[in-house]
Design an enzyme around this catalytic site. Structure first.
Site: not given
Ligand code: NAD
Length: 336
Positions: A123, A172, A205, A229
């Site tokens: 972002y 991740k 995930d 988010d």
């Protein structure tokens, strides 16, 4: 009397914000609202989605209650929501997710807190097409040690102060070895200072699946911007949807309170949006300014209204819905 900046926002924003002001007024707390426009309406009026006088108002008042703001998809002006978070360095996005008795949903007794890093990573706005033919595009996500340390510190301190049982760091780092790796590394090192609760980590995930299958195993969740988010919308789905999800954006000096949801153009202007998320965000705002009694009253009134189940908007009661205004009036009646 306390002065607070108010941005009603786009889409359903003005409808849900106006009833929220009535709820706050009914608690007896006196607030002078400084109305400001940002986003689409500010572009029409001032040719600027975030005019200087709006920034000045927020700087002066230190607290902002904000309705959702529309961001054009794929092109057009950059998100004003992201701009506000960056401008005032609102590095903590605190999004509580809790079950309300009476809501038809698969899971009950959910009580999660999501901490989302709010200023870095994907972002940051560092993105472009590599040529005029748009043959490729690049978005650069920057994660700093400083940025990771302050959000993780906030989450760990919150967990300690509120006697929470577990903190889960979501990342991740198997693929994003540098950005994800740095965030995870900082979190793991810092966790050693907090032996009073368990800290673990999950790859995002797997985390998404685990949240849907068995959300009760989690307590406090802390993660980077994009994952935070996405996971907060996912988690709102565990407790009745976006209409029930409030949020706070917290910086060193300035804080902004809003719903997790957006401007919901599909239902805007129809008096059918659930006002609970922004009303609950306003309770977080009142607690932030020291009006604990009023904050508790509002939260209890929402709890009662949902439990009673007679005056709920369509997202919560598709068979027999009431309007935004009627649901808000019931919340006011339940203030006690
Ligand atoms: P959205 O959150 O506006 O809506 C998603 C779905 O949830 C829609 O079906 C909508 O009708 C429903 N919904 C949302 N709030 C609801 C409520 N209070 N009551 C009942 N149903 C509700 O997401 P979107 O459609 O992807 O985005 C619309 C716009 O909002 C976009 O321009 C986006 O950039 C913006 N947005 C702003 C914010 C913010 O201001 N912080 C956050 C998210 C999205």
């Amino acid at each position: 009397m306390r002065t607070i900046t108010l941005i009603p926002g786009d889409g359903i924003g003005p409808e849900i914000v106006s009833v929220t002001l009535e709820v706050i007024k009914a608690t007896g707390v006196q607030i002078e609202w400084e109305y400001q426009e940002a986003g689409l309406s500010a572009i029409e009026k001032y040719k600027d989605p975030l005019p200087e006088h709006v920034l000045e108002s927020i700087t002066r008042n230190k607290v902002l209650l904000k309705g959702p703001l529309t961001t054009p998809v794929g092109s057009g002006f950059r998100s004003v929501n992201v701009a506000l978070r960056k401008e005032f360095d609102l590095y903590v996005n605190l999004r509580p997710v809790r079950s309300f008795e009476g809501i038809q949903s698969i899971w009950h007794n959910i009580d999660l807190i999501i901490f989302r890093e709010n200023t870095e990573e994907f972002y940051s706005g560092i993105e472009h097409y590599i040529d005029s033919a748009k043959s490729a595009a690049e978005t650069i996500g920057i994660v700093t040690r400083f940025g990771s340390e302050r959000i993780l510190r906030f989450a760990f301190d919150y967990a300690k102060a509120h006697k929470r049982k577990k903190v889960t760091i979501v990342h991740k780092a198997n693929i994003l070895k540098y950005t994800g790796g740095l965030f995870l590394d900082v979190g793991k090192t810092m966790s050693k200072e907090y032996p009073e609760f368990e800290t673990n980590d999950r790859i995002v995930d797997n985390m998404s699946m685990q949240l849907v299958m068995n959300p009760h195993q989690f307590d406090v969740i802390v993660t980077t911007n994009l994952f935070g988010d996405i996971l907060s919308d996912l988690c709102s789905g565990l407790v009745g949807g976006l209409g029930m999800a409030p949020g706070a954006n917290i910086g060193k000096e300035i804080s902004m309170f809003e719903a997790v949801h957006g401007s919901a153009p599909d239902i805007a202007g129809k008096n059918m949006a659930n006002p609970s998320a922004i009303i609950l965000a306003s309770a977080m705002m009142l607690r932030h300014i020291g009006e604990l009694n009023a904050a508790n009253k509002i939260e209890n009134a929402v709890i009662r209204t949902i439990k009673d189940a007679r005056f709920l908007t369509r997202d919560l009661n598709p068979e027999n819905p009431v309007t935004t205004t009627v649901m808000a009036q019931e919340i006011i009646r339940n203030l006690g």
